[in-house]
Design a protein around this motif. Structure first.
Motif, PDB file in Angstrom:
ATOM      1  N   GLY B   1       0.791  -1.045  -0.130  1.00 47.95           N
ATOM      2  CA  GLY B   1       0.018   0.103  -0.164  1.00 47.95           C
ATOM      3  C   GLY B   1       0.794   1.369  -0.038  1.00 47.95           C
ATOM      4  O   GLY B   1       2.140   1.266   0.111  1.00 47.95           O
ATOM      5  N   GLN B   2       0.057   2.365  -0.075  1.00 47.33           N
ATOM      6  CA  GLN B   2       0.925   3.724  -0.139  1.00 47.33           C
ATOM      7  C   GLN B   2       1.521   4.137   1.202  1.00 47.33           C
ATOM      8  O   GLN B   2       0.777   3.706   2.402  1.00 47.33           O
ATOM      9  CB  GLN B   2      -0.043   4.685  -0.489  1.00 47.33           C
ATOM     10  CG  GLN B   2      -0.393   4.661  -2.056  1.00 47.33           C
ATOM     11  CD  GLN B   2      -1.864   5.020  -2.318  1.00 47.33           C
ATOM     12  OE1 GLN B   2      -2.311   5.377  -1.526  1.00 47.33           O
ATOM     13  NE2 GLN B   2      -2.126   5.473  -3.458  1.00 47.33           N
ATOM     14  N   GLN B   3       2.701   4.604   1.286  1.00 47.69           N
ATOM     15  CA  GLN B   3       3.298   4.877   2.629  1.00 47.69           C
ATOM     16  C   GLN B   3       4.022   6.163   2.417  1.00 47.69           C
ATOM     17  O   GLN B   3       4.269   6.455   1.410  1.00 47.69           O
ATOM     18  CB  GLN B   3       4.258   3.833   2.807  1.00 47.69           C
ATOM     19  CG  GLN B   3       3.731   2.514   3.473  1.00 47.69           C
ATOM     20  CD  GLN B   3       5.017   1.458   3.968  1.00 47.69           C
ATOM     21  OE1 GLN B   3       6.016   1.226   3.609  1.00 47.69           O
ATOM     22  NE2 GLN B   3       4.922   1.066   5.241  1.00 47.69           N
ATOM     23  N   VAL B   4       4.216   6.699   3.618  1.00 45.36           N
ATOM     24  CA  VAL B   4       4.904   8.093   3.616  1.00 45.36           C
ATOM     25  C   VAL B   4       5.787   7.818   4.648  1.00 45.36           C
ATOM     26  O   VAL B   4       5.483   7.670   5.738  1.00 45.36           O
ATOM     27  CB  VAL B   4       3.818   9.445   4.091  1.00 45.36           C
ATOM     28  CG1 VAL B   4       4.779  10.589   4.321  1.00 45.36           C
ATOM     29  CG2 VAL B   4       3.028   9.560   2.939  1.00 45.36           C
ATOM     30  N   MET B   5       6.957   7.833   4.154  1.00 45.84           N
ATOM     31  CA  MET B   5       8.351   7.529   5.396  1.00 45.84           C
ATOM     32  C   MET B   5       8.719   9.118   5.926  1.00 45.84           C
ATOM     33  O   MET B   5       8.891  10.022   4.980  1.00 45.84           O
ATOM     34  CB  MET B   5       9.338   7.018   4.659  1.00 45.84           C
ATOM     35  CG  MET B   5       9.026   5.844   3.930  1.00 45.84           C
ATOM     36  SD  MET B   5       8.253   4.495   4.780  1.00 45.84           S
ATOM     37  CE  MET B   5       9.686   4.092   5.854  1.00 45.84           C
ATOM     38  N   GLN B   6       8.971   9.211   7.160  1.00 44.09           N
ATOM     39  CA  GLN B   6       9.397  10.376   7.817  1.00 44.09           C
ATOM     40  C   GLN B   6      10.614  10.147   8.652  1.00 44.09           C
ATOM     41  O   GLN B   6      10.586   9.170   9.485  1.00 44.09           O
ATOM     42  CB  GLN B   6       8.056  10.819   8.618  1.00 44.09           C
ATOM     43  CG  GLN B   6       8.415  12.307   9.024  1.00 44.09           C
ATOM     44  CD  GLN B   6       7.193  12.926   9.831  1.00 44.09           C
ATOM     45  OE1 GLN B   6       6.138  12.086   9.909  1.00 44.09           O
ATOM     46  NE2 GLN B   6       7.339  13.976  10.346  1.00 44.09           N
ATOM     47  N   ILE B   7      11.545  11.119   8.661  1.00 47.08           N
ATOM     48  CA  ILE B   7      12.658  10.970   9.311  1.00 47.08           C
ATOM     49  C   ILE B   7      13.151  12.407   9.707  1.00 47.08           C
ATOM     50  O   ILE B   7      13.131  13.335   9.130  1.00 47.08           O
ATOM     51  CB  ILE B   7      13.868  10.335   8.245  1.00 47.08           C
ATOM     52  CG1 ILE B   7      14.115  11.226   7.166  1.00 47.08           C
ATOM     53  CG2 ILE B   7      13.722   8.628   8.055  1.00 47.08           C
ATOM     54  CD1 ILE B   7      15.480  10.750   6.411  1.00 47.08           C
ATOM     55  N   PRO B   8      13.865  12.411  10.773  1.00 43.81           N
ATOM     56  CA  PRO B   8      14.290  11.212  11.896  1.00 43.81           C
ATOM     57  C   PRO B   8      12.964  11.021  12.798  1.00 43.81           C
ATOM     58  O   PRO B   8      12.172  11.820  12.568  1.00 43.81           O
ATOM     59  CB  PRO B   8      15.457  11.945  12.664  1.00 43.81           C
ATOM     60  CG  PRO B   8      15.129  13.358  12.467  1.00 43.81           C
ATOM     61  CD  PRO B   8      14.420  13.785  11.240  1.00 43.81           C
TER      62      PRO B   8
END
Lengths: 113, 112
Positions: B1-8
């Motif tokens: 599925g669609q994902q939004v990756m956030q860092i840190p």
């Protein structure tokens, strides 16, 4: 103008018990949402209601049911609570489905023993 | 599925230092929204970005949307103790009924 009101604010349940989380908004918004928030997991959508009379599954619907009672109210029911459902639950509403900011309630902190 | 990756995931800064959090999606976003959640509180909407390359400012906060609409950032200049909290990006994909896909958030702590 209260915005989005959630009840209760805190609840402790035993495994297998059932309960309903209540949410009401007074902003005449069309869309309403239920999220759960777990440490390090962000907010995950459980169910949503794009408009009065409709409900749809989100990312994590298993173990939950919802009812859009009217335009103002959207409830979340746990039929047989499990420890994995220990979480903070947020209700949110939005004026229109697309592109509008979501307004969140203060949350319900639910612990299942 | 669609994902939004956030860092840190976490950032600890001294008061007065700058802070940046980044979000990335593998597919093109329609819009992206940013929210702030104070400790013990609920998420509060900060801003929405819609256009490719868009930059918006709110006092010491600068929000950017990438040219390809796949990434976004929030930069805070000269942090203050009032900036403490968790910052979430939330992506909206076309054809998704406008549902938000939240990143996991960046928790900011500020040492006075």
């Amino acid at each position: 103008n209260a915005g989005v009101t959630q009840t209760p604010k805190f609840q402790v349940l035993k495994t297998g018990q059932s309960m309903t989380l209540q949410c009401a908004q007074d902003m005449n918004h069309n869309s309403m949402y239920w999220y759960r928030q777990d440490p390090g997991m962000g907010l995950r959508l459980i169910y949503y209601s794009a408009s009065e009379g409709t409900t749809d599954k989100g990312e994590v619907p298993n173990g939950y049911n919802v009812s859009r009672l009217n335009k103002r109210e959207f409830s979340l029911r746990l039929e047989s609570a499990a420890p994995s459902q220990t979480s903070v639950y947020f209700c949110a509403s939005r004026k229109d489905p697309f592109g509008q900011p979501q307004h969140f309630g203060d949350g319900t902190r639910l612990s299942i023993l | 599925g669609q994902q939004v990756m956030q860092i840190p995931q976490y950032q600890h800064v001294q008061e007065g230092e700058d802070f940046t959090t980044y979000c990335n999606s593998s597919t093109t976003l329609s819009n992206i929204q940013w929210y702030k959640q104070r400790p013990g509180g609920h998420p509060v909407f900060l801003i929405q970005l819609v256009k490719s390359g868009e930059v918006k400012k709110q006092k010491r906060l600068t929000f950017q949307f990438g040219e390809a609409k796949k990434n976004s950032s929030l930069h805070i200049t000269a942090t203050q103790t009032t900036d403490v909290g968790t910052y979430f990006c939330a992506g909206i994909y076309g054809g998704s009924q406008g549902n938000l896909i939240f990143g996991k958030g960046t928790k900011l702590s500020v040492k006075p």
